[in-house]
Design an enzyme around this catalytic site. Structure first.
Site, short mmCIF file in Angstrom:
data_model
loop_
_atom_site.label_atom_id
_atom_site.label_comp_id
_atom_site.label_asym_id
_atom_site.label_seq_id
_atom_site.Cartn_x
_atom_site.Cartn_y
_atom_site.Cartn_z
N GLU A 41 0.88 -1.16 0.00
CA GLU A 41 0.00 0.00 0.00
C GLU A 41 0.92 1.22 0.00
O GLU A 41 1.82 1.31 0.85
CB GLU A 41 -0.88 0.00 1.26
CG GLU A 41 -1.89 1.11 1.19
CD GLU A 41 -2.77 1.24 2.42
OE1 GLU A 41 -2.75 0.35 3.29
OE2 GLU A 41 -3.46 2.27 2.49
N ARG A 268 5.15 -12.77 9.59
CA ARG A 268 5.80 -11.49 9.42
C ARG A 268 7.21 -11.51 9.98
O ARG A 268 7.44 -12.16 10.99
CB ARG A 268 5.08 -10.50 10.33
CG ARG A 268 4.30 -9.51 9.69
CD ARG A 268 3.42 -8.76 10.64
NE ARG A 268 2.42 -8.26 9.75
CZ ARG A 268 2.53 -7.11 9.09
NH1 ARG A 268 3.54 -6.31 9.30
NH2 ARG A 268 1.62 -6.75 8.23
N LYS A 278 4.15 0.78 9.50
CA LYS A 278 4.34 2.05 8.79
C LYS A 278 3.71 3.20 9.55
O LYS A 278 4.19 4.32 9.50
CB LYS A 278 3.73 1.94 7.39
CG LYS A 278 4.65 1.23 6.41
CD LYS A 278 4.08 1.21 5.02
CE LYS A 278 3.03 0.13 4.90
NZ LYS A 278 2.58 -0.11 3.53
P1 ATP Z 1 2.80 -2.41 8.01
O1 ATP Z 1 2.01 -3.16 9.02
O2 ATP Z 1 4.25 -2.37 8.27
O3 ATP Z 1 2.26 -1.06 7.72
P2 ATP Z 1 1.47 -3.56 5.81
O4 ATP Z 1 1.18 -5.02 5.81
O5 ATP Z 1 0.34 -2.68 6.08
O6 ATP Z 1 2.72 -3.28 6.70
P3 ATP Z 1 1.65 -3.42 3.00
O7 ATP Z 1 2.09 -2.28 2.18
O8 ATP Z 1 0.25 -3.83 2.96
O9 ATP Z 1 2.10 -3.09 4.46
O10 ATP Z 1 2.60 -4.68 2.73
C1 ATP Z 1 2.92 -5.16 1.45
C2 ATP Z 1 3.29 -6.61 1.56
O11 ATP Z 1 4.38 -6.77 2.45
C3 ATP Z 1 2.15 -7.43 2.10
O12 ATP Z 1 2.03 -8.60 1.33
C4 ATP Z 1 2.55 -7.75 3.51
O13 ATP Z 1 2.04 -8.97 3.92
C5 ATP Z 1 4.08 -7.75 3.42
N1 ATP Z 1 4.66 -7.38 4.70
C6 ATP Z 1 4.42 -6.27 5.42
N2 ATP Z 1 5.10 -6.28 6.58
C7 ATP Z 1 5.82 -7.43 6.58
C8 ATP Z 1 6.73 -8.03 7.51
N3 ATP Z 1 7.04 -7.45 8.66
N4 ATP Z 1 7.27 -9.22 7.18
C9 ATP Z 1 6.97 -9.81 6.01
N5 ATP Z 1 6.12 -9.31 5.11
C10 ATP Z 1 5.55 -8.13 5.37
MG MG Z 2 -1.28 -4.16 4.58
#
Ligand code: ATP
Ligand code: MG
Length: 565
Positions: A41, A268, A278
């Site tokens: 995102e 994760r 984020k």
């Molecule tokens: P955050 O919680 O850090 O804001 P998010 O999941 O909202 O992360 P996205 O932009 O939706 O952020 O993530 C893009 C991809 O990266 C998704 O497929 C998500 O599952 C993966 N991802 C995000 N954080 C992690 C992590 N800590 N370890 C592994 N994969 C991750």
């Molecule tokens: Mg997400």
């Protein structure tokens, strides 16, 4: 964190559980080609957890000769921005990966999603609801108690179709109506209790501008986007496991063939001494706890890059931590190990004194000057040697001298002898102090027969010090970093704000470090080892007048056998 692996048939390379699934699918000829995607995102910069997901998704497509899309999940215009889109693309390229064709955006599918939503209404699977957010919560029930059906649930289909069109056209104010799926208010899975599909939002979208007055929820958009793109393996993190039945429900209503993207969840990546959401990272940036998303103390990819981490070290780290099915923490020292391992081979050695103390060699000629051979990288002879100037006045580290050292201090002290790296043995005779008693000069004699730092007669010295000639030294700023938080998990205590655990000493700026003149020619992006002090790189804040260095990481081992400190 445990990594679950299966041996493959040849018993060569252990497969992680996702590779096992893919290999089984290949054997069963389920798909013509493997197709994965990385779906960020664009609401912040990528962090090291995303790097894990990038290496996984792009890595799988590389290994199985498939394809991998970069798709921006841009369904929430309020938080998203083109700045983030650009930074994400840059980070992925820097890590060494390329996406298939052009970049994809969920917003490219807004029309198709809208059509699908209309189809759901018409088939009696969705309805326009008028409950407010508080009522929605109340009607939803709890995991232990079933929810209640909305009074709008059985609204006439044609009326729902009409209202939904009105929502799209901007006829109603925000919050007046919602589109919800009609599934099951008693389902034990809360996500199946008539989830919201669309909300009215008068927000400017970074790509579609003011075209849309309604935006799909992430849950409504995500699975369908995978479907539209022909994704075969939709890899995501564990928290989406409970969303899977909902995604499957949508696709069952949408699909006209047997093809389904298969969702596979993994744990994760969490790293000690940092935070990875984020939202929290944005807070650190906005409240100026750090200088920006790429502040070298941040866990973002751009910060690691600025700090001197290599893409290779991050990919190796990602490989080493493996794929787990249970959440846990990875020690940040594993990441530090990866970068040391990589830089040990790549970085040339130089000498730089961070906290200078002047040494005067009393028996060295007043205007004497000579150029001594120094090895660029003991791990790689082909890197050759360089010349380092030596003269009567030198700088050594303050911490390498003690007036009254304990027995086990193997560096310089009065009447003690040490080696100056690549130069000579020196022995301290006396010190000069200022009025406050602070040592300003350490006086020594050198042994001309020990040139190159070699013992002339078999006598041994325990310490070897790095040094820089005073008249040749270049002055620079050096930034030393420590962990951004003082505890392993700043989010462990739910009662406390994570910012309470910020390490106030996480940045130390040294204004007057003294470096060997060779560093004048350093190029941006070049990594170096300052002998005994760590790995360093030039920071983007450098100017033609002043070099600024970041310490990437300290050295675990130093060649001076310093004990009893
Ligand atoms: P955050 O919680 O850090 O804001 P998010 O999941 O909202 O992360 P996205 O932009 O939706 O952020 O993530 C893009 C991809 O990266 C998704 O497929 C998500 O599952 C993966 N991802 C995000 N954080 C992690 C992590 N800590 N370890 C592994 N994969 C991750
Ligand atoms: Mg997400």
């Amino acid at each position: 964190m445990t990594t679950e692996m299966n041996e493959n048939k040849e018993g060569k390379k252990p497969l992680n559980f996702i590779e096992s699934i893919i290999e089984d699918d290949i054997k069963a000829e389920k798909h013509q080609q493997i197709y994965t995607r990385f779906p960020p995102e664009p609401n912040g910069y990528l962090h090291i957890g995303h790097a894990k997901s990038i290496c996984l998704n792009f890595g799988l497509s590389e290994n199985y000769k498939g394809k991998c899309n970069l798709r921006f999940d841009d369904t929430n215009p309020v938080k998203e921005d083109v700045e983030y889109v650009e930074s994400i693309k840059e980070d992925i390229k820097w890590l060494g990966f390329n996406w298939e064709d052009e970049v994809k955006f969920t917003s490219d599918y807004f029309d198709r999603l809208y059509e699908f939503a209309v189809k759901l209404i018409k088939s009696g699977n969705a309805y326009v609801c008028e409950l407010n957010p508080e009522q929605i919560r109340e009607y939803r029930g709890t995991p232990k108690e079933p929810g209640k059906e909305s009074p709008w649930r059985n609204r006439d289909v044609t009326e729902s179709v009409k209202l939904f069109a009105g929502m799209k056209n901007g006829d109603f104010e925000e919050g007046k109506y919602l589109l919800r799926a009609k599934i099951d208010m008693t389902s034990p899975n809360m996500h199946m209790r008539d989830p919201i599909l669309y909300r009215i939002r008068f927000a400017n979208h970074h790509r579609t501008g003011d075209t849309w007055k309604i935006y799909p929820m992430y849950d409504f958009a995500h699975g369908q986007s995978d479907y539209f793109e022909g994704i075969t393996h939709s890899v995501c993190t564990l928290e989406f496991e409970v969303h899977r039945p909902l995604y499957d429900w949508f696709i069952d209503k949408l699909a006209d063939s047997d093809y389904r993207p298969q969702q596979i969840e993994f744990a994760r990546l969490n790293l000690t001494y940092t935070v990875m959401s984020k939202r929290k990272l944005l807070e650190l940036v906005e409240k100026k706890y750090v200088s920006g998303w790429d502040d070298p103390r941040m866990p973002t990819i751009s910060a690691f890059r600025r700090r001197g981490y290599t893409a290779e070290s991050i990919r190796n780290f990602s490989d080493k931590v493996g794929i787990a099915r249970r959440n846990g923490f990875i020690d940040v020292s594993l990441l530090e190990h990866s970068i040391r391992e990589d830089l040990n081979k790549k970085a040339n050695r130089v000498m730089g004194v961070l906290n200078p103390l002047k040494v005067v060699i009393d028996n060295y000629p007043e205007d004497g000057e000579e150029y001594l051979d120094a090895v660029n990288n003991p791990e790689d002879e082909s890197r050759g040697k360089r010349k380092v100037p030596f003269s009567k006045e030198l700088y050594i580290e303050q911490e390498d001298f003690m007036e009254n050292p304990p027995r086990k201090f193997f560096r310089l002290g009065i009447d003690r002898e040490v080696r100056l790296r690549y130069a000579y043995f020196i022995k301290c005779t006396h010190v000069v102090k200022d009025v406050e008693g602070k040592i300003t000069e350490v006086h020594c004699t050198y042994d001309p027969a020990s040139k190159g730092g070699k013992s002339p007669d078999g006598r041994k010295v325990k310490g070897t010090l790095h040094w820089v000639s005073v008249k040749h030294a270049i002055k620079s700023e050096v930034r030393l970093y420590d962990r951004l938080f003082t505890v392993e998990n700043p989010q462990a205590d739910k009662e406390k704000d994570f910012k309470e655990f910020i390490n106030k000493d996480s940045l130390k700026v040294i204004e007057n470090a003294m470096l060997e003149p060779h560093l004048k020619n350093i190029k941006a992006g070049e990594q170096l080892q300052f002998e005994r002090m760590g790995y360093f790189c030039v920071d983007k804040d450098s100017t033609t007048d002043k070099l600024v260095f970041n310490r990437t990481v300290t050295l675990r081992d130093s060649w001076a056998k310093v004990k009893g400190k």
